[in-house]
Each structure stands twice: as C-alpha cells, then as structure tokens.
Design an enzyme around this catalytic site. Sequence first.
Site, PDB file in Angstrom:
ATOM      1  N   ARG A  21       6.037   6.333  17.976  1.00 35.66           N
ATOM      2  CA  ARG A  21       7.231   6.419  17.776  1.00 35.66           C
ATOM      3  C   ARG A  21       7.587   6.580  16.086  1.00 35.66           C
ATOM      4  O   ARG A  21       6.983   5.902  15.407  1.00 35.66           O
ATOM      5  CB  ARG A  21       7.648   4.976  18.126  1.00 35.66           C
ATOM      6  CG  ARG A  21       7.818   5.195  19.854  1.00 35.66           C
ATOM      7  CD  ARG A  21       8.365   3.660  20.351  1.00 35.66           C
ATOM      8  NE  ARG A  21       7.090   2.821  20.032  1.00 35.66           N
ATOM      9  CZ  ARG A  21       7.490   1.529  20.565  1.00 35.66           C
ATOM     10  NH1 ARG A  21       8.722   1.193  21.345  1.00 35.66           N
ATOM     11  NH2 ARG A  21       6.598   0.402  20.408  1.00 35.66           N
ATOM     12  N   CYS A  34       9.409  -0.129  15.362  1.00 38.52           N
ATOM     13  CA  CYS A  34       9.999  -1.440  14.917  1.00 38.52           C
ATOM     14  C   CYS A  34      10.824  -1.330  13.253  1.00 38.52           C
ATOM     15  O   CYS A  34      12.022  -1.302  13.308  1.00 38.52           O
ATOM     16  CB  CYS A  34       9.077  -2.247  14.783  1.00 38.52           C
ATOM     17  SG  CYS A  34       8.645  -2.876  16.220  1.00 38.52           S
ATOM     18  N   HIS A  47       0.988  -1.165   0.117  1.00 36.40           N
ATOM     19  CA  HIS A  47       0.016  -0.214   0.218  1.00 36.40           C
ATOM     20  C   HIS A  47       0.844   1.168  -0.111  1.00 36.40           C
ATOM     21  O   HIS A  47       1.426   1.444   1.037  1.00 36.40           O
ATOM     22  CB  HIS A  47      -1.080  -0.097   1.188  1.00 36.40           C
ATOM     23  CG  HIS A  47      -2.038   0.971   1.118  1.00 36.40           C
ATOM     24  ND1 HIS A  47      -3.174   0.738   0.533  1.00 36.40           N
ATOM     25  CD2 HIS A  47      -1.979   2.366   1.385  1.00 36.40           C
ATOM     26  CE1 HIS A  47      -4.013   1.614   0.628  1.00 36.40           C
ATOM     27  NE2 HIS A  47      -3.165   2.723   1.206  1.00 36.40           N
TER      28      HIS A  47
END
Length: 445
Positions: free
Chosen positions: A342, A272, A263
């Site tokens: 994050r 991560c 996408h």
Amino acid sequence: MGTTTVVDPLRISVIGTGYLGATHAVCMAELGFEVIGVDVDPGKIKRLTAGEVPFFEPGLEELLRKNLESGRLSFTTSLADAASAADVHFVCVGTPQHPESNSADMRYVDAAVSGLIAGGLRPGSLVVGKSTVPAGTAARLAAWLSEQAPGVELAWNPEFLREGFAVDDTLRPDRLVFGVAPGGNAEATLHRVYASVIAAGTPVVTVDYPTAELVKVAANAFLATKISFINAMAEVCEVTGADVTHLSKAISYDTRIGGRFLHAGLGFGGGCLPKDIRAFQARATELGAGQAVAFLAEVDAINLRRRTRTVTLATEALGGDVTGKKVAVLGAAFKPNSDDIRDSPALAVADTLRKAGATVAVYDPAAIPNAQRAYPEIIYADNAVDAATGAHIVLHLTEWTEFRELAPNALTAVVAARTIIDGRNTLNPAQWRAAGWTYHALGRP
Ligand SMILES: NC(=O)c1ccc[n+]([C@@H]2O[C@H](COP(=O)([O-])OP(=O)(O)OC[C@H]3O[C@@H](n4cnc5c(N)ncnc54)[C@H](O)[C@@H]3O)[C@@H](O)[C@H]2O)c1
Ligand SMILES: O=c1ccn([C@@H]2O[C@H](COP(=O)(O)OP(=O)(O)O[C@H]3O[C@H](CO)[C@@H](O)[C@H](O)[C@H]3O)[C@@H](O)[C@H]2O)c(=O)[nH]1
C-alpha cells in the site's frame, strides 16, 4: 509475561482480519481467551481457518496454528455469529483514504457496527474500536449504539503495532490507550482483557474518546514529521555536498532527538502514515483547526518529493531519457519484512519509470504477488540477479537485509551498466565503488 495461562470467561470477537485484526485475534487467543475472527472476505477466512496467514508477518503463522489447535480460536464470515457469541468486540476494519476528499473512508467501520447491531449484540457487551479514525467517531458510534443496542458500551483502544513486528507489538506494547465514556464498565473490562499485558508492566493511559482518537493520529503525525525532517535535511545535503547519513548520526546522539525514525531515504509509505496524516488534516480542517496541522501538508510534500528525486536521479544517470532502457528495482514492499505494497514508494518509482518508457523489472523477497496484482504491467523477477540482468541501472528501493548483504560482484557480470541508486542509504558506497560501480544515493555524495 506468561501467555496462554489466563482463564477468563470473557469471549472476544475481532471484526476485520487484515494486518491488524488477524494479529489481534491470534494474540487475544494466545492470551487465553476464546476468540472468533470475522471478515467479509471469504478467501481470507478460509485461509485463516486452514492455519495460513494471508500476508507476510514473521511469527504469526505459528501462533495462529497453535491457537487453532487449542480450539480457542475460530474464524467466520458471519457477523451475526460474532455479535451473539462474544462479550467484547474489537473493530479492526480498514479506514482507507477516501479517493476524493483525503479524509478517512468510514464506510467499513459503519458497516461493522451496523452488522453487530443487526446481529444481536448482547446487553452488557462492549464494542472496542481499534481502527484509526477521525476525532468524533467514537462519540457518534456510542450515540448510535445507545439508541439501537441499549446496554452495549463503546470504548476506543487505538493500535500502535508496526508491520513486521506485529506479534511482539501486540503482546508487549509500549503502552495501552483506553478511550472510555465516564461512568461505565468499559475501563474495567479492558483491564480484564489486557490483565496479563498490564501485569508485565505496560503503562495504561485512560482518556476520553477524542483524546484516544487523537493520540493515534498524533503519534503517526510525529513519526511522519520526523522522517520528513531528515529527508528535508537530505535535500539540503544534496545542494551542499553534505552527507545526510552522517548528519543524522551526529544529531541522534542528542538523546532529546534520538536516532529512531531518522533514517533518510525514499521516505514513508504503507497503509498508515500517508493516509493518516492526510485524514488528520481533513478532520482538523472540518473542525476549524486546519492551520494547527497545516505543516503536515509540507511533511507529505517532502515525502513525495523523494520519489520524484529518485526518478530524476535515475533519468539523469540514464542520459536524460529512459525510453528503451532497462531498470532493475530491488524492493516492492513499502518497507522490509512486509509484503504490504500500500502506497509503496518503491512501486511508485518503478511505475513512473515504466510509464516514461523504461522496461522495469522488480524483485522483492515477499511482495511480488501483491505487486503483480496492483501493477500487472511491471515485469517481476525471481531474484535480484534475474532482475538486474541486462539492466542499465539498478535501484535499491526497499531495504531488505538480503539487499544489504548482496555483493556487488553478484550483479557485475549480468548488468549492462554498473550504476546503482541506493534509495534507502543502507548499502556500503565504498564497497560498490571498489567493485567499479557508479553509486548514487539520496542526500549523500
Ligand atoms: N496495518 C497496521 O499496521 C495497522 C496498525 C495500527 C492501526 N491500523 C489501523 O487498523 C485498521 C485496519 O488496518 P489493516 O492494515 O488491518 O487493514 P486491512 O485492509 O489489512 O484489513 C481490513 C479488513 O477488514 C475487512 N472488512 C471490511 N469491512 C468489513 C466488515 N464490514 N466486516 C468484517 N470485516 C470487514 C476487510 O475485508 C479486511 O480484511 C485501519 O484503520 C488502520 O489505519 C493498522
Ligand atoms: O527512519 C525511518 C523510518 C521509517 N521509514 C519509512 O516509514 C514507513 C513506515 O514505517 P513503519 O512506521 O515502520 O511502518 P508501519 O508498519 O506503517 O507502522 C506505522 O503505522 C502503524 C499504523 O498506524 C502504526 O501502528 C505504527 O506505530 C507506525 O510506526 C516505511 O515506508 C519506512 O520505510 C523511513 O523512511 N525512515
């Protein structure tokens, strides 16, 4: 898979009760084990003990409460209590990006293991690493344990859960990876821990330490590469007038390619993928294999260029200067169904525009408290309409369902100009254009 039915004398501790550890502790209790969760953050432990999940994760709070009530689950700030109370210790502390070197900052993992050793690990117990770590970490920690805590084994059992689906991914994972040293009991103990998950058909891959460590970073590197591949195609679509959403759909029908993680939009963020591809490059370089993963620097660069492109598109749409302009941003979390900010692409764009002189108002269904702490200079709104009131441009940067379902006419009356940038390619261009809006997107005419 039946849950809460396992009767096993194994007692489990989970060190670090953040996104990964809190989920793991609750799910281990759900599997029927007696579990103690440990964190150095007393605020987090207080909330978990009170049955409150300190972050947004669908379905987790109900399971937390249920397992607290059952008496199987408890939380503490004392690593010594966990060290002496449990047979299996899952290490789930953070491994953030080191501010200078881009490598994984190992201080929390080392502190957790050191604390377990000091707390009096019992011989015969097993320490299981779940944090994402550089190759070589498990061997180093195993050597440390054999010296300081004889009779204690170490295994590496990387975690692949996705935020927003954390409970399901933990109770029904795609696979389990067990990194073990030859000749010990670790593999058998892990089979006992995950007995009901394995009985439900989950494949187990048992490997050595470095393979287990690498499986994790290789998986994240592949996912990041897939996203950056389609975003690179979006860049080319932008100069050819092609539509990356149609391109993506067309190539996804080839089952060798598949549509997941294809996408195009503002790209990946979170706690991560970005840090893991950087740490992987840093570690491979240390080991003399930097060239093998040099392409990950380009994966990172393509990803970051999507943020720059969004800022440029917004600036151009505002006539070349954002000073004094009001910008509404829909989305703050790094992805929908999460309050995690994050390395959030949405907030990176919002803050760049604010620093360039725009007045930026952000709305997100879950992430505003976290965003406020990290970016106090941004203005935060209680809903999309308030954020858009008086705005010269609206930026859609995190694809919450709420935004996809937002009718353009809900904003038409309140904005100063009807211009929207769809940074996630999930809005319906025809619908916005029909309502009199100028619609821009990334990689889409
Ligand atoms: N978040 C995810 O979706 C996810 C998925 C798979 C793997 N991982 C990996 O798992 C690890 C943890 O990630 P996270 O997102 O849960 O991080 P997080 O920052 O949410 O949680 C880490 C927790 O560890 C605690 N902690 C730090 N030092 C400690 C110590 N010495 N003793 C006890 N607790 C301590 C912190 O207070 C914090 O609550 C990372 O290596 C990450 O890469 C995360
Ligand atoms: O086609 C896509 C798919 C995702 N994203 C973005 O990619 C980022 C990461 O998404 P996702 O992977 O769903 O989030 P995480 O919860 O960070 O999970 C990843 O990182 C975890 C921690 O290592 C792993 O355990 C998971 O398997 C891995 O998917 C987000 O910013 C998404 O918006 C895209 O831009 N396009």
